[in-house]
Structures are given as C-alpha cells and as structure tokens.
Design an enzyme around this catalytic site. Structure first.
Site, mmCIF file in Angstrom:
data_model
loop_
_atom_site.group_PDB
_atom_site.id
_atom_site.type_symbol
_atom_site.label_atom_id
_atom_site.label_comp_id
_atom_site.label_asym_id
_atom_site.label_seq_id
_atom_site.Cartn_x
_atom_site.Cartn_y
_atom_site.Cartn_z
ATOM 1 N N HIS A 63 4.126 -0.775 3.387
ATOM 2 C CA HIS A 63 3.796 -2.169 3.690
ATOM 3 C C HIS A 63 3.605 -2.898 2.362
ATOM 4 C CE1 HIS A 63 2.155 -0.394 7.645
ATOM 5 N NE2 HIS A 63 3.360 -0.895 7.848
ATOM 6 N N GLU A 66 0.214 -4.331 0.619
ATOM 7 C CA GLU A 66 -0.937 -3.439 0.458
ATOM 8 C C GLU A 66 -0.986 -2.990 -0.996
ATOM 9 O OE1 GLU A 66 -0.642 -2.258 5.161
ATOM 10 O OE2 GLU A 66 -0.559 -0.648 3.686
ATOM 11 N N HIS A 164 -2.097 3.401 1.959
ATOM 12 C CA HIS A 164 -2.105 2.060 2.554
ATOM 13 C C HIS A 164 -3.450 1.382 2.316
ATOM 14 C CE1 HIS A 164 1.449 2.382 5.398
ATOM 15 N NE2 HIS A 164 1.334 3.628 4.977
ATOM 16 N N GLU A 228 -5.836 5.172 4.402
ATOM 17 C CA GLU A 228 -6.200 3.751 4.329
ATOM 18 C C GLU A 228 -7.358 3.619 3.350
ATOM 19 O OE1 GLU A 228 -4.631 1.332 5.913
ATOM 20 O OE2 GLU A 228 -3.490 2.381 7.492
#
Ligand SMILES: [Zn+2]
Length: 349
Positions: A63, A66, A164, A228
């Site tokens: 992504h 990010e 991420h 994350e």
C-alpha cells in the site's frame, strides 16, 4: 559499482513506477542484484548459497501511502549499499507499488493485497489471459521474484514480513496478522521476534486469503506475517521513535541474532481469532460507528456495527472487537472483521 546503485534506491524506485531493467552490482561486502523497480537483493559475498541458514524477504509499499515501513526499509537498504551494515543472511527487499507511493495513495487501480496467490489472473471467477491492470501484473511479478529468491537458498528457513501501517488508530498500536497455516502449529519463536518489534497483538486467520503474507506462507512455507506498525502518515510525519524497535529487530535478524521461543509466555500477548467476516453486498452498506473508532475496540452483544438495505448488523457476543472496517470496498468484498480472544496453547511449537 553500477552507476544506478549510486542513486538512492527509493528515489530510483519512484522514478520507475512499473519497471526497471534488471542489473547487478556489488560493493566490498555484498553482491547486489536489482531485479526490477523496487526489488533489490543483498547477498554477503562470503556466503555459499547452499549453506544459507535463513533467507529473508521484507516487503513494504504493497500500500503506497504506508510510509513508515518504506522509510525503515529504505534506511536499511542505504546502509547495505554504503557497506555500513554487516549482515549474515541474504535478504530481498520489495517496494510493492511504487506508482502508488508517488500519488500518496493506498493503490492506483486495485488493492494489491487482494491479488496474491493467483488472484492477479482471476476476474469474476475466470482466468484472464492478460492482466486487467498494472497492479495485477506487479503482484504476479512479486510472486515470481519471491519464488526465484527462495529457490536460491534451498536449505534456508524462510521468513517474510510484509510491513504496513493501518488506516485507523488501533487500541493496540502495533499488531500482526498470522496467515492461515492450515492446522500447522503456530511458532513461539515468531511471537518472540514480533514482540521484539513491539508487536504483541496477533490476529490468527482461519482461512486462505489473497494477501502477500498468506501467499509466502502457503506457497513457500515461510514464517510470514502482515505486520501493522502504526498509523498511516505522509513521508516526514512519522514519529521515528515508534519504529526503532521494528527496524533494529529486522537488522538483528539479518545479522544472525536468534530469538528464543522458550521465552514465550501467552500472558505477554493478545491473541485473537476471527469471529465473523462481514462483507459488503450493497452500496447502501454503512458502518454505524465513527471513523475514529480504533481497530480492536470491543463491543457488547447486540450493539449495531453496520447497516445495509435498512437492516442492522449487530454483534453477537460480548467482547467482539472490530478490525479493518472499511465501507469503501467493492461490492462482495470484506468490509469488517470481528475478532475474539483465543487460546492457542494446544497447537504451539
Ligand atoms: Zn497496508
């Protein structure tokens, strides 16, 4: 040294959004191979491939907005190119979606984390002969680069961390998704490594997925996680102190530091499993809670989570917590997960 490697690698990547001709280079310590834009491998010159004990893939920018993981990987790459950092194990870095980095968006046309394990070549259940967009072609290429990388190190344990940051705040700032392992045991050592990165909250998936981490886990038998590391912010706005532990742990792994699974104590972790997956079936789908409600926020039984076609979707159990809510997904895709704590002690190694 090849001229192109003298350009900052992230800058070079952003200058070539979808393709860069492969080239090889070296410095005093490493053989350096650039396989495509955003794809760079470092192998210590002293390493015999068949003796490699570990092989690491660190991906970011699946992504493009990010930025924190992109900055972490960029800094490690620069140190390796400069010869300032000595590592023991081979590593492949991938910046997944350079075009989306340049526009500061999650993706250009299609979310790449919905395209792995062959989904890049599927449309409405049919195999497509041509890629429907560039992100699909890129996902296919990233799979191939990973395949080629692991094939070089036949005796190595394989690890892939897909890095991420999340769209919304999280009640647990850092967390990791442990892809479905088809009944194989979860690994204490991996929990300890991720804890060193500051991650103590885990979401265990219970079915195959289209994510990069499920692909590497299922296809290559890698120790794989979607990690994350915090919240999405633009370049330059990340609080670097929040990422020090993650960066140093990645470097420690490359340098051969080992983490003892024996230290595992479930009291140190919040381990969750998916209770429900709520898909969007209609454009009328709306979340019933505010955008600033954090991932892993718990609800009481009977609270409204969303509405669709005038019908309320409510929690069934006390303590059901929400993860990855996003009403803006395509029809048929997942709009929300709810999770509950789980006990994994019976299937740990
Ligand atoms: Zn992401």
């Amino acid at each position: 040294m090849h001229d192109l490697i003298k350009t900052d690698f992230l800058t070079l990547t952003r200058q070539h959004e979808w393709h860069l001709d492969a080239f090889i280079s070296s410095n005093e310590i490493y053989n350096i191979s650039v396989w495509d834009t955003g794809v760079i491998k470092f192998e210590p010159k002293t390493l015999k491939k068949e003796q490699a004990e570990q092989a690491f893939v660190f991906s970011s920018a699946i992504h493009g907005n990010e930025t924190a993981p992109i900055e972490i990987c960029s800094e490690i790459i620069n140190s390796l190119i400069a010869g300032d950092l000595i590592i023991k194990h081979p590593v492949l870095f991938m910046f997944g979606n350079p075009a989306s980095i340049n526009i500061g968006e999650r993706f250009v046309e299609e979310n790449m984390n919905r395209l792995f394990s062959g989904y890049h070549s599927l449309h409405e259940g049919q195999v497509t002969k041509v890629f429907l967009n560039k992100e699909r072609e890129r996902a296919s290429k990233l799979e191939n680069y990973m395949t080629n990388f692991y094939a070089e190190y036949t005796n190595a344990e394989r690890t892939h961390y897909d890095l991420h940051t999340a769209i919304r705040d999280s009640a647990h700032e850092k967390f990791a998704v442990y892809p479905y392992v088809h009944g194989k045991p979860w690994k204490k050592q991996q929990f300890e490594i991720l804890k060193a990165m500051g991650v103590t909250t885990f979401l265990l998936m219970e079915k195959p997925a289209t994510t990069f981490s499920y692909y590497s886990s299922n296809t290559h038998g890698a120790n794989s996680f979607t990690v994350e590391l915090g919240k999405v912010r633009p370049f330059g706005e990340n609080d670097q102190s929040k990422f020090v532990a993650a960066k140093s742990t990645l470097i420690n792994l490359l340098q051969g530091h080992t983490y003892a699974g024996d230290n595992f104590n479930s009291a140190n972790y919040q381990i969750m499993t998916v209770y429900r997956e709520i898909n969007k079936h209609d454009q009328s789908f709306q979340l019933s809670f505010a955008d600033n409600v954090a991932n892993f926020t718990q609800f009481k039984a009977g609270e409204e989570l969303a509405t669709e076609n005038g019908v309320a979707i409510v929690t069934e159990k006390d303590g059901e917590a929400i993860v990855f809510p996003n009403a803006n997904v395509a029809i048929g895709q997942r709009a929300l997960l709810t999770v509950l704590p789980t006990d994994i002690s019976a299937n740990l190694v």
